[in-house]
Scaffold this motif. Structure first.
Motif, PDB file in Angstrom:
ATOM      1  N   UNK B   3       0.896  -1.367   0.006  1.00 18.02           N
ATOM      2  CA  UNK B   3      -0.055   0.108   0.012  1.00 18.02           C
ATOM      3  C   UNK B   3       0.906   1.326   0.130  1.00 18.02           C
ATOM      4  N   UNK B   4       2.163   0.978   0.587  1.00 21.18           N
ATOM      5  CA  UNK B   4       2.893   2.294   0.806  1.00 21.18           C
ATOM      6  C   UNK B   4       3.894   2.482  -0.331  1.00 21.18           C
ATOM      7  N   UNK B   6       3.738   3.142  -2.909  1.00 19.48           N
ATOM      8  CA  UNK B   6       3.398   4.007  -4.098  1.00 19.48           C
ATOM      9  C   UNK B   6       3.452   5.606  -3.828  1.00 19.48           C
ATOM     10  N   UNK B   7       4.122   5.681  -2.512  1.00 16.71           N
ATOM     11  CA  UNK B   7       4.378   7.001  -1.941  1.00 16.71           C
ATOM     12  C   UNK B   7       5.542   7.974  -2.814  1.00 16.71           C
ATOM     13  N   UNK B   8       5.246   7.891  -3.991  1.00 17.31           N
ATOM     14  CA  UNK B   8       6.244   8.771  -4.730  1.00 17.31           C
ATOM     15  C   UNK B   8       5.658   9.827  -5.399  1.00 17.31           C
ATOM     16  N   UNK B   9       6.380  11.120  -5.761  1.00 15.67           N
ATOM     17  CA  UNK B   9       5.785  12.195  -6.326  1.00 15.67           C
ATOM     18  C   UNK B   9       6.076  12.396  -7.738  1.00 15.67           C
ATOM     19  N   UNK B  11       4.907  15.001 -10.731  1.00 19.40           N
ATOM     20  CA  UNK B  11       3.946  16.230 -10.969  1.00 19.40           C
ATOM     21  C   UNK B  11       3.044  15.990 -12.083  1.00 19.40           C
ATOM     22  N   UNK B  12       3.275  15.370 -12.969  1.00 24.56           N
ATOM     23  CA  UNK B  12       2.597  15.180 -14.222  1.00 24.56           C
ATOM     24  C   UNK B  12       1.790  14.025 -14.314  1.00 24.56           C
ATOM     25  N   UNK B  13       1.712  13.202 -13.427  1.00 22.86           N
ATOM     26  CA  UNK B  13       0.915  11.699 -13.372  1.00 22.86           C
ATOM     27  C   UNK B  13      -0.529  11.841 -12.994  1.00 22.86           C
ATOM     28  N   UNK B  14      -1.247  11.461 -13.648  1.00 27.46           N
ATOM     29  CA  UNK B  14      -2.773  11.403 -13.578  1.00 27.46           C
ATOM     30  C   UNK B  14      -3.090  10.206 -12.910  1.00 27.46           C
ATOM     31  N   UNK B  15      -3.738  10.341 -11.779  1.00 28.15           N
ATOM     32  CA  UNK B  15      -4.397   9.203 -11.204  1.00 28.15           C
ATOM     33  C   UNK B  15      -5.740   9.153 -11.405  1.00 28.15           C
ATOM     34  N   UNK B  17      -7.965   6.957  -9.944  1.00 23.71           N
ATOM     35  CA  UNK B  17      -8.750   7.098  -8.555  1.00 23.71           C
ATOM     36  C   UNK B  17      -8.959   8.333  -8.202  1.00 23.71           C
ATOM     37  N   UNK B  18      -8.001   9.381  -8.260  1.00 21.89           N
ATOM     38  CA  UNK B  18      -7.971  10.799  -7.881  1.00 21.89           C
ATOM     39  C   UNK B  18      -9.141  11.513  -8.788  1.00 21.89           C
ATOM     40  N   UNK B  19      -8.923  11.416 -10.116  1.00 24.49           N
ATOM     41  CA  UNK B  19      -9.864  11.896 -10.911  1.00 24.49           C
ATOM     42  C   UNK B  19     -11.266  11.674 -10.603  1.00 24.49           C
TER      43      UNK B  19
END
Lengths: 343, 172
Positions: B3-4, B6-9, B11-15, B17-19
């Motif tokens: 679960x953890x 994926x804690x990377x950053x 800037x230009x990735x689109x998730x 789930x978040x959308x």
């Protein structure tokens, strides 16, 4: 109040930035969460025996700005959420967005109640502040761009403004979840968790900026895009597709200009999304970089400089949070006005 | 710890789930606030604006009305002043006339009295002179009689003396 929050934010930024640096074997759950990238952690663990005798300078080298930025600006999956077999995980940003939503409802609905209960009365300090924003969006954003057509767009513009504003601002308030966890540790309370799980307070308020992610800003921009296009079609009918090209252009130019104008319809929301994302990320990054200097150089002299610049950027960020919410809404209103009539 | 991991950053990735959650959250916020916040606030603000506008208009009307009233009152006061002035003027003129009239009458009366008394005096004088004349004639006749030892108390003599006296008087 803001300055208090500000100093709190700095203190926590400091302690958190320190976390990767003082990993000397004894790992509390919080730090597990932070240095969740297991490769990093294990490497620290393996080095543990040698690192125990290492001097301060050597541990300073383990400071990694990338990791700090990842920790503060990167999204973390908190829980999986399946809808019809697809996973829409609830992440830190989703949780913070819900915090923003809760604040919006808790603040605006009672305000609306009290405003509508005694509309003729002189508004109080709290309600008049809400009224100032509402009137500003209605008049200076809505009517200013669309005239009397703005009335039907007011709820959308107001929601867009307040949603973005709250999402921007809660990213500036220190992570309450982290404060809760730290406070718990201070009083000897350890969160008993499964390995890799995250303490509940951190799940609720991680302090991440919801608008600091392209997924969120792009979604809002696409919403604006649809509203702009639909209002164009509603006001001008099917002629809107033709009227995208400004009036008075010779026919010979149309084969060139029409595709450009159509492309322009897509670059507008793209610019909206990128502008908001960049503005909400850049300030945070600069603060992290300047605070990172302290741990990078380990010099006392750099502390006042780092902190004063961070404070200045923080104050600037409060302004930017307001400004970007306004710009997003104003440009959306402007584009809607542009689509309503041929120009 | 999947679960953890994926804690990377980026800037230009689109998730996606978040959308999805952004759409859900924003729509929810839009609908709830539309119904429970914007509608009442906008209605209340519009109502207040209308009320303020109405009040302003009303107060403007009232002001105009008050101004008109003030104007009519000041006109009335002006005319009353005018009237009073006229009345005063008239009264003064009347008084002047009356005074003049009274004075004139008094003067006339005084003149009449004066004339009459003058007349009276003149008459009395004339009468007195005549009486003196007659008395003096009588006396002179008596004296003459005594001197002449004869009665000259005659009517004839008497006439002569009187005639002589007249002559004397006219020669004077």
């Amino acid at each position: 109040m803001l300055s208090v929050m500000n100093s709190l934010a700095l203190v926590f930024a400091l302690t958190l930035a320190q976390a990767p640096a003082n990993n000397q074997g004894q790992i509390v759950p919080l730090q597990k969460v932070e240095s969740g990238v297991s490769a990093k952690e294990t490497s620290v663990k393996e080095d543990g025996a040698e690192a125990a005798s290492a001097d301060v300078h050597e541990s300073a080298e383990s400071f990694d700005l990338n990791e700090v930025i990842n920790h503060h600006l990167g999204d973390v999956r908190l829980r999986d959420f399946y809808i019809m077999g697809y996973n829409f995980p609830i992440t830190k940003r989703v949780a913070m967005m819900w915090v923003a939503m809760t604040l919006l409802l808790v603040i605006l609905i009672p305000a609306a109640r009290s405003i509508s209960r005694n509309a003729a009365k002189r508004p109080g300090r709290f309600t008049s502040m809400i009224e100032v924003f509402v009137t500003f969006i209605r008049q200076d954003v809505g009517e200013n761009t669309m005239g009397h057509h703005s009335r039907s767009y007011e709820p959308f513009l107001l929601t867009l403004f307040f949603f973005i504003l709250f999402c921007n601002l809660i990213g500036l308030i220190p992570p309450m979840g982290e404060i809760a966890v730290k406070a718990g540790e201070l009083f000897g309370y350890q969160f008993h968790l499964e390995p890799g799980d995250i303490p509940l307070p951190l799940k609720i308020w991680s302090g991440i900026t919801p608008t600091g992610d392209l997924s969120v800003t792009a979604t809002l921009a696409i919403t604006s895009f649809f509203i702009i296009q639909i209002s164009g079609l509603v006001y001008q009918g099917i002629a809107y597709i033709k009227n995208i090209v400004p009036a008075g252009i010779p026919w010979i130019m149309w084969p060139i200009l029409w595709p450009i104008e159509v492309l322009g319809q897509f670059t507008k929301p793209f610019a909206l999304a990128i502008r908001l994302l960049a503005n909400m990320t850049a300030g945070h990054m600069i603060i992290l970089v300047f605070l990172g200097f302290i741990f990078q150089f380990q010099q006392l002299a750099i502390i006042p400089l780092s902190i004063s610049i961070s404070v200045a950027i923080y104050l600037l960020e409060i302004f930017v949070a307001l400004l970007q919410a306004y710009i997003f809404v104003f440009l959306t209103a402007l584009f809607i006005a542009g689509s309503q009539h041929r120009h | 710890m999947p679960l953890l991991a994926e804690g990377s950053f980026n800037l230009l990735s689109v998730d996606p789930g978040l959308v999805f959650w952004t759409v859900v959250t924003f729509t929810l916020v839009l609908l709830v606030l539309w119904r429970y916040a914007w509608k009442p606030i906008i209605e209340a603000l519009d109502a207040r604006n209308d009320k303020i506008e109405g009040d302003l208009k009303k107060s403007e009307d009232l002001r105009k009305e008050a101004e008109d009233l003030l104007k009519s009152y000041s006109d009335k006061i002006d005319s009353a002043k005018h009237e009073v002035n006229g009345m005063l003027e008239k009264a003064r003129k009347d008084a002047e006339d009356l005074r003049n009239k009274i004075l004139q009458t008094a003067q006339e009366d005084a003149t009449i009295v004066k004339d009459r008394s003058k007349n009276d005096i003149e008459q009395a004088k004339v009468k007195a002179i005549r009486e003196i004349q007659e008395l003096s004639v009588d006396i002179s006749l008596k004296l003459l009689g005594n001197v002449l030892n004869q009665d000259v108390n005659d009517e004839e003599h008497r006439k002569i003396v009187l005639r002589e006296l007249e002559k004397l008087k006219s020669s004077n």
